[in-house]
Design a protein around this motif. Structure first.
Motif, PDB file in Angstrom:
ATOM      1  N   GLY A 120      -6.862  -4.082   4.476  1.00 26.99           N
ATOM      2  CA  GLY A 120      -7.786  -4.650   3.501  1.00 26.99           C
ATOM      3  C   GLY A 120      -7.082  -5.071   2.232  1.00 26.99           C
ATOM      4  O   GLY A 120      -7.307  -6.166   1.711  1.00 26.99           O
ATOM      5  N   PHE A 121      -6.200  -4.209   1.717  1.00 30.05           N
ATOM      6  CA  PHE A 121      -5.455  -4.544   0.504  1.00 30.05           C
ATOM      7  C   PHE A 121      -4.596  -5.788   0.716  1.00 30.05           C
ATOM      8  O   PHE A 121      -4.522  -6.672  -0.144  1.00 30.05           O
ATOM      9  CB  PHE A 121      -4.572  -3.373   0.076  1.00 30.05           C
ATOM     10  N   LYS A 122      -3.941  -5.875   1.864  1.00 30.99           N
ATOM     11  CA  LYS A 122      -3.094  -7.027   2.143  1.00 30.99           C
ATOM     12  C   LYS A 122      -3.917  -8.313   2.228  1.00 30.99           C
ATOM     13  O   LYS A 122      -3.522  -9.361   1.709  1.00 30.99           O
ATOM     14  CB  LYS A 122      -2.325  -6.811   3.449  1.00 30.99           C
ATOM     15  N   CYS A 123      -5.074  -8.219   2.872  1.00 34.88           N
ATOM     16  CA  CYS A 123      -5.917  -9.402   3.042  1.00 34.88           C
ATOM     17  C   CYS A 123      -6.519  -9.891   1.733  1.00 34.88           C
ATOM     18  O   CYS A 123      -6.870 -11.069   1.605  1.00 34.88           O
ATOM     19  CB  CYS A 123      -7.033  -9.109   4.052  1.00 34.88           C
ATOM     20  N   LEU A 124      -6.643  -8.991   0.753  1.00 33.90           N
ATOM     21  CA  LEU A 124      -7.190  -9.394  -0.543  1.00 33.90           C
ATOM     22  C   LEU A 124      -6.388 -10.521  -1.171  1.00 33.90           C
ATOM     23  O   LEU A 124      -6.938 -11.385  -1.864  1.00 33.90           O
ATOM     24  CB  LEU A 124      -7.200  -8.198  -1.501  1.00 33.90           C
ATOM     25  N   PHE A 125      -5.094 -10.532  -0.921  1.00 32.83           N
ATOM     26  CA  PHE A 125      -4.224 -11.491  -1.592  1.00 32.83           C
ATOM     27  C   PHE A 125      -4.249 -12.873  -0.939  1.00 32.83           C
ATOM     28  O   PHE A 125      -3.739 -13.841  -1.506  1.00 32.83           O
ATOM     29  CB  PHE A 125      -2.793 -10.952  -1.622  1.00 32.83           C
ATOM     30  N   VAL A 126      -4.833 -12.961   0.251  1.00 32.30           N
ATOM     31  CA  VAL A 126      -4.886 -14.262   0.933  1.00 32.30           C
ATOM     32  C   VAL A 126      -6.315 -14.707   1.226  1.00 32.30           C
ATOM     33  O   VAL A 126      -6.537 -15.819   1.707  1.00 32.30           O
ATOM     34  CB  VAL A 126      -4.080 -14.229   2.256  1.00 32.30           C
ATOM     35  N   TYR A 127      -7.285 -13.839   0.931  1.00 36.80           N
ATOM     36  CA  TYR A 127      -8.673 -14.167   1.250  1.00 36.80           C
ATOM     37  C   TYR A 127      -9.191 -15.310   0.380  1.00 36.80           C
ATOM     38  O   TYR A 127      -9.063 -15.280  -0.856  1.00 36.80           O
ATOM     39  CB  TYR A 127      -9.564 -12.938   1.052  1.00 36.80           C
ATOM     40  N   GLN A 128      -9.742 -16.319   1.021  1.00 36.51           N
ATOM     41  CA  GLN A 128     -10.335 -17.460   0.330  1.00 36.51           C
ATOM     42  C   GLN A 128     -11.856 -17.374   0.467  1.00 36.51           C
ATOM     43  O   GLN A 128     -12.397 -17.564   1.553  1.00 36.51           O
ATOM     44  CB  GLN A 128      -9.820 -18.780   0.926  1.00 36.51           C
ATOM     45  N   ALA A 129     -12.521 -17.063  -0.625  1.00 28.78           N
ATOM     46  CA  ALA A 129     -13.981 -16.924  -0.589  1.00 28.78           C
ATOM     47  C   ALA A 129     -14.652 -18.262  -0.323  1.00 28.78           C
ATOM     48  O   ALA A 129     -14.164 -19.319  -0.738  1.00 28.78           O
ATOM     49  CB  ALA A 129     -14.482 -16.337  -1.899  1.00 28.78           C
TER      50      ALA A 129
END
Length: 284
Positions: free
Chosen positions: A155-164
């Motif tokens: 989850g922490f890793k995905c936060l940096f690439v997640y495009q809302a």
């Protein structure tokens, strides 16, 4: 009794499998064993056929195996029992029970009718979502989590690439549109390998607990995620919480997760089926 098993090399899994089969023999209970293959549609169809002649179905697996069983058993009269053996075990986590309590429930007469959610054609027993949670599940398809902690790290890793993405929909008859970080529909408490997003959820309430967290950029999303980890997100500014029986998501092509499984893309219709399944409730 129909026993659904997801094959695993862990010692605890083998120990529980051996215990269950020995108990069936000791109690003179006839049983059939079905090993899941990972092919959802085929497994679901086969389980439905096998379960029609059974009084009880027991799942030895995690949330994914439980999700498979629920979809196969809807509309049948048999009861469902669980012996948690998965990585996250989010549904089982909501009860706070020991392994012994789950074992005892398999042969108990303590059955409770529980609600089952539905998102498009898929039923779910725990939580379904559109947004960051589905993004994490999608990322874990290529590198599965080895532990509950792995979910949080992913989850922490995905936060940096997640495009809302902006999400448009109708929730309990209310039209809205917003930048979406997390939108979930909860029948029970936990998701994402131990995140308690829905502390008020009840399995026989007749409602789904809907949480809508707006996207706020990287730092804002990180703040929301930390609040979720700390279980104090209910008072968070901008969070929309409501109980509902139906919702529509109109925005197309957003991935959907249900019980930690990718199950399709939006648009979506979300509903609840009250008291739709008999579950062998553990006595914790």
């Amino acid at each position: 009794m129909l026993i659904i098993i997801k094959l695993c090399t862990q010692k605890k899994h083998k120990k529980n499998c051996t215990w269950l089969l020995e108990q069936c023999q000791k109690r003179q209970i006839s049983y059939t064993v079905f090993y899941t293959t990972g092919h959802f549609t085929n497994d679901c169809q086969k389980i439905t056929v096998l379960a029609q002649s059974q009084k009880r179905v027991v799942v030895l697996g995690g949330d994914g195996s439980l999700h498979l069983a629920v979809n196969a058993l809807m509309g049948l009269s048999c009861s469902l029992a669980l012996l948690p053996q998965g990585t996250g075990n989010d549904f089982a986590r909501g009860f706070g029970c020991t392994n012994s309590a789950w074992r005892n429930a398999i042969f108990s007469d303590h059955q409770v009718k529980i609600d089952i959610g539905q998102i498009n054609s898929r039923y779910f027993i725990n939580i379904a979502g559109v947004g960051f949670d589905a993004h994490v599940v999608q990322a874990l398809q290529t590198k599965p989590a080895l532990s509950a902690l792995s979910y949080s790290l992913a989850g922490f890793k995905c936060l940096f690439v997640y495009q809302a993405t902006r999400l448009a929909g109708s929730f309990a008859g209310q039209q809205c549109e917003y930048g979406n970080f997390i939108t979930v529909f909860a029948n029970h408490h936990y998701f994402g390998g131990g995140l308690m997003i829905a502390p008020k959820a009840q399995l026989n309430s007749g409602y789904l607990e809907c949480y809508r967290m707006p996207a706020r950029g990287l730092l804002g999303n990180l703040y929301s995620f930390v609040r979720l980890l700390l279980r104090n997100h209910h008072g968070m500014k901008g969070l929309n919480y409501q109980r509902l029986t139906i919702a529509y998501i109109n925005t197309p092509d957003l991935p959907i997760e249900a019980d930690g499984e990718l199950v399709g893309v939006t648009p979506a219709v979300v509903t609840i089926h009250p008291l739709a399944l008999r579950f062998c409730m553990p006595q914790c």
